[in-house]
Design an enzyme around this catalytic site. Structure first.
Site, PDB file in Angstrom:
ATOM      1  N   ASP A 257       3.117  -0.633  -6.217  1.00 23.18           N
ATOM      2  CA  ASP A 257       1.996   0.124  -5.666  1.00 23.18           C
ATOM      3  C   ASP A 257       1.844   1.406  -6.477  1.00 23.18           C
ATOM      4  O   ASP A 257       2.749   1.790  -7.225  1.00 23.18           O
ATOM      5  CB  ASP A 257       2.214   0.447  -4.177  1.00 23.18           C
ATOM      6  CG  ASP A 257       0.907   0.711  -3.453  1.00 23.18           C
ATOM      7  OD1 ASP A 257       0.289  -0.261  -2.972  1.00 23.18           O
ATOM      8  OD2 ASP A 257       0.480   1.884  -3.385  1.00 23.18           O
ATOM      9  N   ASP A 302      -3.521  -8.168  -3.181  1.00 20.41           N
ATOM     10  CA  ASP A 302      -4.186  -7.794  -1.928  1.00 20.41           C
ATOM     11  C   ASP A 302      -4.885  -6.466  -2.219  1.00 20.41           C
ATOM     12  O   ASP A 302      -4.372  -5.399  -1.914  1.00 20.41           O
ATOM     13  CB  ASP A 302      -3.138  -7.662  -0.822  1.00 20.41           C
ATOM     14  CG  ASP A 302      -3.743  -7.373   0.530  1.00 20.41           C
ATOM     15  OD1 ASP A 302      -4.984  -7.484   0.670  1.00 20.41           O
ATOM     16  OD2 ASP A 302      -2.996  -7.019   1.459  1.00 20.41           O
ATOM     17  N   CYS A 355      -9.146  -7.609   2.929  1.00 22.81           N
ATOM     18  CA  CYS A 355      -9.362  -7.588   4.373  1.00 22.81           C
ATOM     19  C   CYS A 355     -10.838  -7.265   4.636  1.00 22.81           C
ATOM     20  O   CYS A 355     -11.175  -6.483   5.511  1.00 22.81           O
ATOM     21  CB  CYS A 355      -8.436  -6.604   5.070  1.00 22.81           C
ATOM     22  SG  CYS A 355      -8.470  -4.917   4.424  1.00 22.81           S
TER      23      CYS A 355
END
Length: 405
Positions: A257, A302, A355
């Protein structure tokens, strides 16, 4: 929802939370943390406060319309808003000192008007309604209505420490009632109003709170023991932990990340879950990605997205975001796909996920990537609909590398 009105003190807390979110721009979870800190609230009362604040934010424009106030006036006219909310849900009005009243006749007239305006009744801002109609068409009204409903509570069984059936029994002994989610192998739905994070089951790492739709995304990675897997946008690591369980702790799982604090949080969660094969790495520059070229059996992307599939869980976002933010995110998604896909080795699989429920961020991104990268082939994809599944909304696509490129 509630079966009795809020107390005066709880009403004040709701108004304070809403003010911090709407006037100061704070995320909802931080507003809760700020206002609950130092208070000895019973878990049930805290749950009631969060239920009301969350519901108001999911349909903020509706409740403001019914109360005849602007969202910017909540600090001053919050008691009027809370009275309108209680009237809408057929509850007695809370006993608040100096509360501002809402006339029943005016309320009834406004409610009748709101029911004739789908977007208003579903608590949808104009910019989002226009986007949804453009992107999803006839399916948008059902998604819009589903995004206005309270989220259910789902847990992911940590298969490194036991089966789903064992988890259900253990939680029952602590007074937490759950049931199996038939369509998701690792998921259980919480049916009781319980303080999950105070349970011994949580402290022992038997579960993580994770939406069932999110669990489906992690399942699509299909990681096997002994593989080399990269979760390249890991965040705090909900999906990373699920992948670790798929791998049975064997092989190498690299969680990456751009923000160190998220990786630090993941390390804590991994220790609790006994997910010992997770290694964290900060993405300091493009060199971090280049060093891993053609090394991974699986790469999960993601990617940062609009979050328009998870608005019932993060309802403050639709009052903070603007349509101008979406093109910036779409470009970032393209850049991440182009750059991070280099880590997938020949015959390895790239999993792209968001999402969001908007095709602009989903299948359109995948099609563009495939058109520009002939050394990848499309395998399959899935749209997880909020309206059809009852879960949060997600998208995932799987692509396989066939050659170096």
């Amino acid at each position: 929802m509630l079966n009795a009105p809020l107390s005066a003190s709880s009403t004040e807390l709701v108004i304070n939370v809403l003010t911090m979110v709407l006037n100061e721009g704070k995320p909802l979870d931080r507003a809760y943390s700020h206002h609950f800190s130092g208070l000895k609230l019973a878990p049930a009362e805290q749950a009631r406060i969060t239920a009301v604040a969350g519901d108001i934010l999911r349909r903020l424009n509706l409740y403001c319309f019914l109360a005849d106030i602007k969202s910017s006036e909540i600090e001053r006219l919050g008691t009027q808003l809370l009275n309108a909310w209680h009237m809408f849900h057929g509850l007695e009005l809370p006993k608040m000192q100096y509360a501002l009243k809402v006339e029943q006749t005016d309320f009834d007239q406004r409610l009748m008007e709101a029911k004739q305006q789908g977007a208003l009744f579903d608590g949808c801002p104009e910019w989002l309604d226009e986007l949804g109609q453009t992107q999803i068409g006839d399916k948008w009204p059902a998604e819009r209505a589903a995004l206005a409903t309270p989220p259910k509570r789902y847990l992911r069984t940590n298969l490194l420490k036991g089966t789903r059936e064992e988890l259900i029994k253990t939680l029952a002994k602590e007074g937490v009632q759950t049931k199996v989610v038939e369509t998701v192998d690792t998921a259980v739905e919480v049916m009781s109003d319980s303080a999950l994070f105070r349970t011994e089951a949580f402290k022992n790492g038997l579960f993580e709170q994770q939406d069932a739709g999110s669990q489906l995304v992690a399942t699509a990675v299909d990681a096997k023991p002994g593989m080399r897997v990269v979760d390249a946008c890991a965040g705090a690591g909900g999906k990373t932990l699920s992948i670790a369980a798929q791998m049975q702790g064997k092989g190498r799982l690299l969680a990456m990340d751009v923000e160190q604090w998220k990786l630090d949080s993941l390390k804590q969660r991994a220790r609790r879950a006994a997910a010992h094969n997770i290694e964290t790495r900060i993405i300091a520059s493009s060199k971090t990605i280049k060093r891993l070229k053609l090394t991974a059996d699986r790469v999960l992307l993601d990617v940062p997205c609009s979050g328009l599939g998870v608005l019932k869980r993060n309802p403050d976002a639709k009052w903070r975001d603007t349509p101008e933010r979406l093109p910036v995110l779409v470009q970032l998604q393209k850049d991440i796909l182009r750059s991070y896909s280099r880590m997938v080795k020949v015959d390895g699989i790239l999993i792209y996920a968001t999402c969001s429920i908007m095709p602009q961020e989903n299948r359109e991104q995948v099609d563009l990537f495939l058109a520009n990268n002939p050394h990848f082939v499309f395998l399959d994809d899935e749209n997880i609909s909020v309206a059809e599944s009852g879960f949060d909304g997600f998208y995932l696509a799987r692509m396989q590398r066939t050659a170096e490129g």
